[in-house]
Design a protein around this motif. Structure first.
Motif, mmCIF file in Angstrom:
data_model
loop_
_atom_site.group_PDB
_atom_site.id
_atom_site.type_symbol
_atom_site.label_atom_id
_atom_site.label_comp_id
_atom_site.label_asym_id
_atom_site.label_seq_id
_atom_site.Cartn_x
_atom_site.Cartn_y
_atom_site.Cartn_z
ATOM 1 N N TYR A 54 0.733 -1.177 -0.122
ATOM 2 C CA TYR A 54 -0.102 0.091 0.169
ATOM 3 C C TYR A 54 0.894 1.411 -0.047
ATOM 4 N N GLY A 55 2.298 0.839 0.307
ATOM 5 C CA GLY A 55 2.980 2.198 0.015
ATOM 6 C C GLY A 55 2.847 3.467 0.826
ATOM 7 N N GLU A 56 2.706 4.677 0.032
ATOM 8 C CA GLU A 56 2.289 5.984 0.838
ATOM 9 C C GLU A 56 0.946 6.025 1.269
ATOM 10 N N ALA A 57 0.025 4.911 0.861
ATOM 11 C CA ALA A 57 -1.209 5.046 1.599
ATOM 12 C C ALA A 57 -1.262 5.005 3.066
ATOM 13 N N ILE A 58 -0.093 4.024 3.588
ATOM 14 C CA ILE A 58 0.092 3.946 4.856
ATOM 15 C C ILE A 58 0.929 5.168 5.429
ATOM 16 N N GLU A 59 0.523 5.727 6.363
ATOM 17 C CA GLU A 59 1.301 7.020 6.800
ATOM 18 C C GLU A 59 2.446 6.574 7.911
ATOM 19 N N ARG A 60 1.828 5.407 8.734
ATOM 20 C CA ARG A 60 2.931 5.164 9.781
ATOM 21 C C ARG A 60 2.417 3.622 10.217
ATOM 22 N N ARG A 61 3.283 2.766 10.799
ATOM 23 C CA ARG A 61 2.808 1.634 11.219
ATOM 24 C C ARG A 61 3.997 1.185 12.451
ATOM 25 N N GLU A 62 3.480 0.851 13.274
ATOM 26 C CA GLU A 62 4.442 0.419 14.612
ATOM 27 C C GLU A 62 4.127 -1.042 15.136
ATOM 28 N N THR A 63 4.866 -1.630 15.616
ATOM 29 C CA THR A 63 4.789 -2.970 16.214
ATOM 30 C C THR A 63 4.466 -2.471 17.794
ATOM 31 N N GLY A 64 3.332 -3.140 18.170
ATOM 32 C CA GLY A 64 2.646 -2.654 19.552
ATOM 33 C C GLY A 64 3.401 -3.819 20.534
#
Length: 217
Positions: A54-64
């Motif tokens: 999804y490339g730039e469609a995702i602004e941020r992702r973090e392992t919780g």
């Protein structure tokens, strides 16, 4: 001492959300701990590949968080890996949620609709609250035949906003050759932004004789 007026100004707005946050959890289960860890690693790699697409469609992702723990009653092990994803493209979000939910042993929780930290919507509602306070101060001053002279102080009383609308979906069997999942039609929940301020002003010398005449009338 110059007369002073202290008034409260309030404002409330409903505005569209700017971002959506959801949690995706990968689960692995089995009798052997090492096999569970291997399966969890494999599934998390598949998840990362899906999110990468999804490339730039995702602004941020973090392992919780990552958990591996025994189920003593069943004599088995369970492993979980949680990832928090932030998206601003709500069209992509509607496609992303069912696609991820279609993966094996994946759970989706969310989205939670939000405004960005420091959103302009917050500044706008605070400005509206100050305007409301000054209008009220002018009314009070006029009631005693005076006018606002100087602004002494502005202070926040409360400020805040945001609402959440959770939806949940539990994943089913994942087929790497499956057809694209249909996109969900989402109605982003409008966010309530509110502010309350205290404003202190000095006023010109009141015309109390005028006030007395009004009271007699």
């Amino acid at each position: 001492m110059q007369p002073t007026i202290v008034v409260r100004g309030e404002a409330l707005r409903e505005v569209p959300p700017e971002i959506a946050v959801f949690n995706v959890s990968v689960t692995a289960r089995g009798k052997n701990k090492d096999a569970v860890l291997a399966r969890l690693t494999e599934q998390s790699a598949v998840l990362r590949a899906e999110l990468d697409a999804y490339g730039e469609a995702i602004e941020r992702r973090e392992t919780g968080g990552v958990q591996v723990y025994p189920d003593l009653k069943k004599g088995a092990f369970t492993g979980n890996l949680d990832t928090t994803v932030t998206v601003a493209d709500f069209g992509a979000l509607g496609e992303m949620l069912p696609r991820l939910a279609g993966m094996e042993l994946v759970s989706i929780f969310g989205p939670w609709w939000q405004l960005r930290r420091g959103s302009k919507a917050g500044a706008d509602v605070r400005a509206a609250a100050i305007t409301a306070a000054l209008d009220r101060a002018r009314e009070y001053a006029a009631a005693v035949g005076a006018q606002i002279d100087k602004l002494v102080e502005i202070s926040d009383e409360i400020a805040g906003g945001g609402g959440i609308m959770p939806i949940a979906a539990r994943g089913m069997a994942f087929d790497a050759q499956r057809e694209a999942a249909p996109a969900l039609e989402l109605d982003p929940q409008r966010q309530t932004v509110q502010a309350s301020v205290l404003v202190r002003v000095t006023i010109t010398e009141p015309d109390l004789s005028r006030e007395t005449r009004i009271n007699r009338e």
